[in-house]
Scaffold this motif. Structure first.
Motif, PDB file in Angstrom:
ATOM      1  N   MET A   1     -38.413 -27.817  30.299  1.00  0.00           N
ATOM      2  CA  MET A   1     -37.438 -26.953  29.766  1.00  0.00           C
ATOM      3  C   MET A   1     -37.189 -25.579  30.547  1.00  0.00           C
ATOM      4  O   MET A   1     -35.992 -25.363  31.080  1.00  0.00           O
ATOM      5  CB  MET A   1     -37.800 -26.443  28.371  1.00  0.00           C
ATOM      6  CG  MET A   1     -36.684 -25.554  27.513  1.00  0.00           C
ATOM      7  SD  MET A   1     -36.757 -25.332  25.949  1.00  0.00           S
ATOM      8  CE  MET A   1     -35.579 -24.131  25.571  1.00  0.00           C
TER       9      MET A   1
ATOM     10  N   ASP B   1     -28.081 -17.901  25.443  1.00  0.00           N
ATOM     11  CA  ASP B   1     -28.406 -18.778  24.458  1.00  0.00           C
ATOM     12  C   ASP B   1     -28.789 -20.047  25.326  1.00  0.00           C
ATOM     13  O   ASP B   1     -28.195 -20.291  26.387  1.00  0.00           O
ATOM     14  CB  ASP B   1     -27.593 -19.060  23.334  1.00  0.00           C
ATOM     15  CG  ASP B   1     -27.859 -19.831  22.467  1.00  0.00           C
ATOM     16  OD1 ASP B   1     -28.840 -19.814  22.013  1.00  0.00           O
ATOM     17  OD2 ASP B   1     -26.859 -20.939  22.089  1.00  0.00           O
ATOM     18  N   PHE B   2     -29.746 -20.703  24.894  1.00  0.00           N
ATOM     19  CA  PHE B   2     -30.581 -21.775  25.708  1.00  0.00           C
ATOM     20  C   PHE B   2     -31.253 -22.722  24.593  1.00  0.00           C
ATOM     21  O   PHE B   2     -31.797 -22.359  24.014  1.00  0.00           O
ATOM     22  CB  PHE B   2     -31.208 -21.442  26.590  1.00  0.00           C
ATOM     23  CG  PHE B   2     -31.963 -22.480  27.875  1.00  0.00           C
ATOM     24  CD1 PHE B   2     -31.253 -23.180  28.087  1.00  0.00           C
ATOM     25  CD2 PHE B   2     -33.408 -22.454  27.642  1.00  0.00           C
ATOM     26  CE1 PHE B   2     -31.782 -24.222  28.944  1.00  0.00           C
ATOM     27  CE2 PHE B   2     -33.795 -23.291  28.695  1.00  0.00           C
ATOM     28  CZ  PHE B   2     -33.022 -24.290  29.372  1.00  0.00           C
ATOM     29  N   GLY B   3     -30.809 -24.014  24.820  1.00  0.00           N
ATOM     30  CA  GLY B   3     -31.646 -25.209  23.997  1.00  0.00           C
ATOM     31  C   GLY B   3     -31.465 -26.291  24.542  1.00  0.00           C
ATOM     32  O   GLY B   3     -30.648 -26.743  25.206  1.00  0.00           O
ATOM     33  N   VAL B   4     -32.555 -27.161  24.095  1.00  0.00           N
ATOM     34  CA  VAL B   4     -32.631 -28.610  24.645  1.00  0.00           C
ATOM     35  C   VAL B   4     -33.226 -29.321  23.559  1.00  0.00           C
ATOM     36  O   VAL B   4     -33.938 -28.789  22.623  1.00  0.00           O
ATOM     37  CB  VAL B   4     -33.399 -28.679  25.830  1.00  0.00           C
ATOM     38  CG1 VAL B   4     -32.932 -27.861  27.034  1.00  0.00           C
ATOM     39  CG2 VAL B   4     -34.920 -28.413  25.538  1.00  0.00           C
ATOM     40  N   ARG B   5     -33.164 -30.619  23.532  1.00  0.00           N
ATOM     41  CA  ARG B   5     -34.154 -31.675  23.104  1.00  0.00           C
ATOM     42  C   ARG B   5     -34.820 -32.416  24.054  1.00  0.00           C
ATOM     43  O   ARG B   5     -34.358 -32.691  24.978  1.00  0.00           O
ATOM     44  CB  ARG B   5     -32.984 -32.636  22.013  1.00  0.00           C
ATOM     45  CG  ARG B   5     -32.399 -31.780  20.953  1.00  0.00           C
ATOM     46  CD  ARG B   5     -31.952 -32.774  20.013  1.00  0.00           C
ATOM     47  NE  ARG B   5     -31.240 -31.954  19.185  1.00  0.00           N
ATOM     48  CZ  ARG B   5     -31.431 -32.265  17.933  1.00  0.00           C
ATOM     49  NH1 ARG B   5     -31.958 -33.258  17.301  1.00  0.00           N
ATOM     50  NH2 ARG B   5     -30.768 -31.559  16.752  1.00  0.00           N
TER      51      ARG B   5
ATOM     52  N   LYS C   1     -29.229 -32.789  25.041  1.00  0.00           N
ATOM     53  CA  LYS C   1     -28.372 -31.840  24.404  1.00  0.00           C
ATOM     54  C   LYS C   1     -28.914 -30.629  25.114  1.00  0.00           C
ATOM     55  O   LYS C   1     -29.036 -29.440  24.312  1.00  0.00           O
ATOM     56  CB  LYS C   1     -28.469 -31.985  22.912  1.00  0.00           C
ATOM     57  CG  LYS C   1     -28.107 -33.099  22.400  1.00  0.00           C
ATOM     58  CD  LYS C   1     -28.349 -33.096  20.819  1.00  0.00           C
ATOM     59  CE  LYS C   1     -27.754 -34.416  20.163  1.00  0.00           C
ATOM     60  NZ  LYS C   1     -27.664 -34.339  18.783  1.00  0.00           N
ATOM     61  N   ALA C   2     -28.789 -30.566  26.396  1.00  0.00           N
ATOM     62  CA  ALA C   2     -29.352 -29.383  27.026  1.00  0.00           C
ATOM     63  C   ALA C   2     -28.185 -28.494  27.266  1.00  0.00           C
ATOM     64  O   ALA C   2     -27.182 -28.738  28.041  1.00  0.00           O
ATOM     65  CB  ALA C   2     -29.979 -29.657  28.330  1.00  0.00           C
ATOM     66  N   ARG C   3     -28.169 -27.126  26.652  1.00  0.00           N
ATOM     67  CA  ARG C   3     -26.886 -26.138  27.079  1.00  0.00           C
ATOM     68  C   ARG C   3     -27.478 -24.739  27.267  1.00  0.00           C
ATOM     69  O   ARG C   3     -28.369 -24.467  26.367  1.00  0.00           O
ATOM     70  CB  ARG C   3     -26.151 -26.241  25.831  1.00  0.00           C
ATOM     71  CG  ARG C   3     -25.292 -27.576  25.095  1.00  0.00           C
ATOM     72  CD  ARG C   3     -24.211 -27.845  25.996  1.00  0.00           C
ATOM     73  NE  ARG C   3     -23.656 -29.117  25.441  1.00  0.00           N
ATOM     74  CZ  ARG C   3     -24.058 -30.162  25.998  1.00  0.00           C
ATOM     75  NH1 ARG C   3     -25.111 -30.433  26.577  1.00  0.00           N
ATOM     76  NH2 ARG C   3     -23.326 -31.384  25.596  1.00  0.00           N
TER      77      ARG C   3
END
Length: 142
Positions: A64, A83-87, A134-136
């Motif tokens: 990540m 903002d930052f998120g991943v699976r 789903k990385a944004r």
């Protein structure tokens, strides 16, 4: 650091040039020290295989972090990511050789928001597998 990206320089659908990040076992040992995650699957090949893994695997958070590095390098400002998120969708297997593994990260501008923010969709791959989904990232541009 690269020049700061300006909001009026980007368009929805614009692709960001892919970057390769080499991962060696030494990187994982250093990351373990920095993160406090000393799980043996990230540095001990015998243990990793004993628990059913193909080899040592990179920490998910290390993977990540490479995607985060991609975005901050592109934006030219480490503080631009708001903002930052991943699976996590697959493992990054890191063999014990000079080549190690390669994480390839690419991106596309998915949306332009108010206040000069953009949504960057990210793709991270290793060994032909998508390792993040789903990385944004939402990025504040100037």
């Amino acid at each position: 650091m690269t020049a700061t990206v300006k909001y009026d320089q980007v368009e929805v659908g614009q692709e960001l040039t892919a970057v390769d990040y080499r991962v060696r076992r030494s990187n994982l040992v250093m990351y373990a020290g920095a993160s406090g995650d000393f799980n043996q699957i990230h540095w001990n090949e015998r243990f990793a295989k004993m628990v059913g893994l193909p080899d040592v695997i990179a920490h998910g958070m290390y993977t990540m972090a490479q995607a985060g590095r991609f975005v901050t390098d592109w934006a030219g400002d480490p503080g631009a990511v708001v903002d930052f998120g991943v699976r996590f969708s697959s493992m990054v297997v890191v063999p014990d050789d000079d080549q190690g593994a390669t994480i390839t990260v690419s991106g596309v501008i998915e949306a332009k928001l108010e206040d000069k923010r953009v949504v960057v969709g990210l793709v991270a791959r290793a060994d032909d597998a998508q390792v993040l989904s789903k990385a944004r990232a939402v990025v504040q541009l100037s």
